[in-house]
Design a protein around this motif. Structure first.
Motif, short mmCIF file in Angstrom:
data_model
loop_
_atom_site.label_atom_id
_atom_site.label_comp_id
_atom_site.label_asym_id
_atom_site.label_seq_id
_atom_site.Cartn_x
_atom_site.Cartn_y
_atom_site.Cartn_z
N GLU A 101 0.80 -1.03 0.08
CA GLU A 101 0.15 -0.21 -0.36
C GLU A 101 0.81 1.28 -0.05
O GLU A 101 0.60 2.30 -0.65
CB GLU A 101 -1.06 -0.04 1.27
CG GLU A 101 -1.83 1.09 1.17
CD GLU A 101 -2.73 1.26 2.35
OE1 GLU A 101 -3.88 2.34 2.37
OE2 GLU A 101 -2.60 0.31 3.28
N ARG A 102 1.71 1.19 0.60
CA ARG A 102 2.62 2.52 0.78
C ARG A 102 3.29 2.72 -0.53
O ARG A 102 3.40 3.81 -0.98
CB ARG A 102 4.01 2.20 1.78
CG ARG A 102 4.89 3.52 2.28
CD ARG A 102 5.97 3.01 3.13
NE ARG A 102 6.69 2.59 2.35
CZ ARG A 102 7.81 2.86 1.40
NH1 ARG A 102 7.74 4.09 1.16
NH2 ARG A 102 8.77 2.18 1.02
N CYS A 103 3.67 1.74 -1.27
CA CYS A 103 4.26 1.72 -2.70
C CYS A 103 3.12 2.35 -3.68
O CYS A 103 3.66 3.26 -4.38
CB CYS A 103 4.99 0.48 -3.27
SG CYS A 103 6.20 -0.12 -2.21
N GLU A 104 1.93 1.97 -3.30
CA GLU A 104 0.75 2.53 -4.16
C GLU A 104 0.64 3.66 -4.10
O GLU A 104 0.16 4.48 -4.73
CB GLU A 104 -0.23 1.57 -4.15
CG GLU A 104 -0.43 0.22 -4.73
CD GLU A 104 0.01 0.28 -6.34
OE1 GLU A 104 -0.78 0.57 -6.85
OE2 GLU A 104 1.25 0.02 -6.48
N ASP A 105 0.82 4.22 -2.62
CA ASP A 105 0.70 5.73 -2.18
C ASP A 105 1.67 6.48 -2.94
O ASP A 105 1.14 7.50 -3.67
CB ASP A 105 0.97 6.03 -0.77
CG ASP A 105 -0.22 5.38 0.12
OD1 ASP A 105 -1.26 5.15 -0.12
OD2 ASP A 105 0.22 5.19 1.40
N THR A 106 2.83 6.07 -3.34
CA THR A 106 3.70 6.76 -3.79
C THR A 106 3.56 6.85 -5.44
O THR A 106 3.74 7.91 -6.18
CB THR A 106 5.14 6.21 -3.87
OG1 THR A 106 5.48 5.92 -2.48
CG2 THR A 106 6.31 6.73 -4.57
N VAL A 134 -3.93 2.43 -11.18
CA VAL A 134 -3.27 2.73 -9.89
C VAL A 134 -4.11 2.75 -8.61
O VAL A 134 -3.97 2.30 -7.52
CB VAL A 134 -2.12 3.89 -9.85
CG1 VAL A 134 -1.65 4.35 -8.73
CG2 VAL A 134 -1.32 3.51 -10.96
N LEU A 135 -5.13 3.52 -8.69
CA LEU A 135 -6.26 3.74 -7.64
C LEU A 135 -6.83 2.29 -7.33
O LEU A 135 -6.79 2.01 -6.21
CB LEU A 135 -7.26 5.00 -8.05
CG LEU A 135 -6.72 6.33 -8.16
CD1 LEU A 135 -7.81 7.00 -8.42
CD2 LEU A 135 -6.15 7.08 -6.89
#
Length: 154
Positions: A101-106, A134-135
């Motif tokens: 999730e953190r990587c997807e936040d980026t 991506v969302l």
């Protein structure tokens, strides 16, 4: 937007997408030992990112630029840190999903930056379509992480 700035913005998206592809492949490898259903999800996301990279590289070629063919330095460091941490301490499902999730936040952040620029209409359509993907990735991983945390708390 100048052609050079456009190519630079697209190369940023290529690099963050390569981070996503490699990150999800790493998560799939880790999940293989414990959860086949996570492995399938992560491999599907990795494959989606691989296609995104190809689409963006094609755009850069059409614009006369040289497309990026590597991930970000920060993404590479993060993956290596997670592998080391996993080997030493082990990671539970919530931690693995939290890192995804953190990587997807980026990725969400980088795509929003790109969409905040004055992109040509044809490029904007492609980037917007990828941003929606991506969302969806982010929301799926977030939902899974919350489900695992709830299950662990019970």
């Amino acid at each position: 937007m100048t052609n050079d700035r456009l190519i630079s913005a697209l190369n940023d998206l290529i690099q963050i997408s390569k981070d996503g592809e490699k990150g999800f492949r790493t998560c799939a490898d880790d999940a293989a030992e414990r959860h086949a259903n996570y492995q399938e999800l992560f491999m599907a996301r990795a494959t989606e990112y691989a296609q995104t990279v190809l689409d963006l590289q094609d755009l850069v070629h059409r614009l006369g630029g040289e497309p990026a063919n590597h991930s970000t330095f920060g993404g590479t460091l993060h993956r290596q840190w997670m592998l080391l941490k996993s080997a030493i301490m082990g990671l539970d499902d919530a931690a693995v999903l939290g890192e995804c999730e953190r990587c997807e936040d980026t990725a969400v952040h980088v795509y929003r930056q790109a969409l905040g620029q004055d992109l040509p209409d044809d490029v904007r359509l492609i980037v917007e379509r990828q941003y929606q993907g991506v969302l969806l990735n982010h929301d799926k991983v977030h939902s899974l992480r919350n489900r695992v945390r709830t299950r662990n708390a019970a």
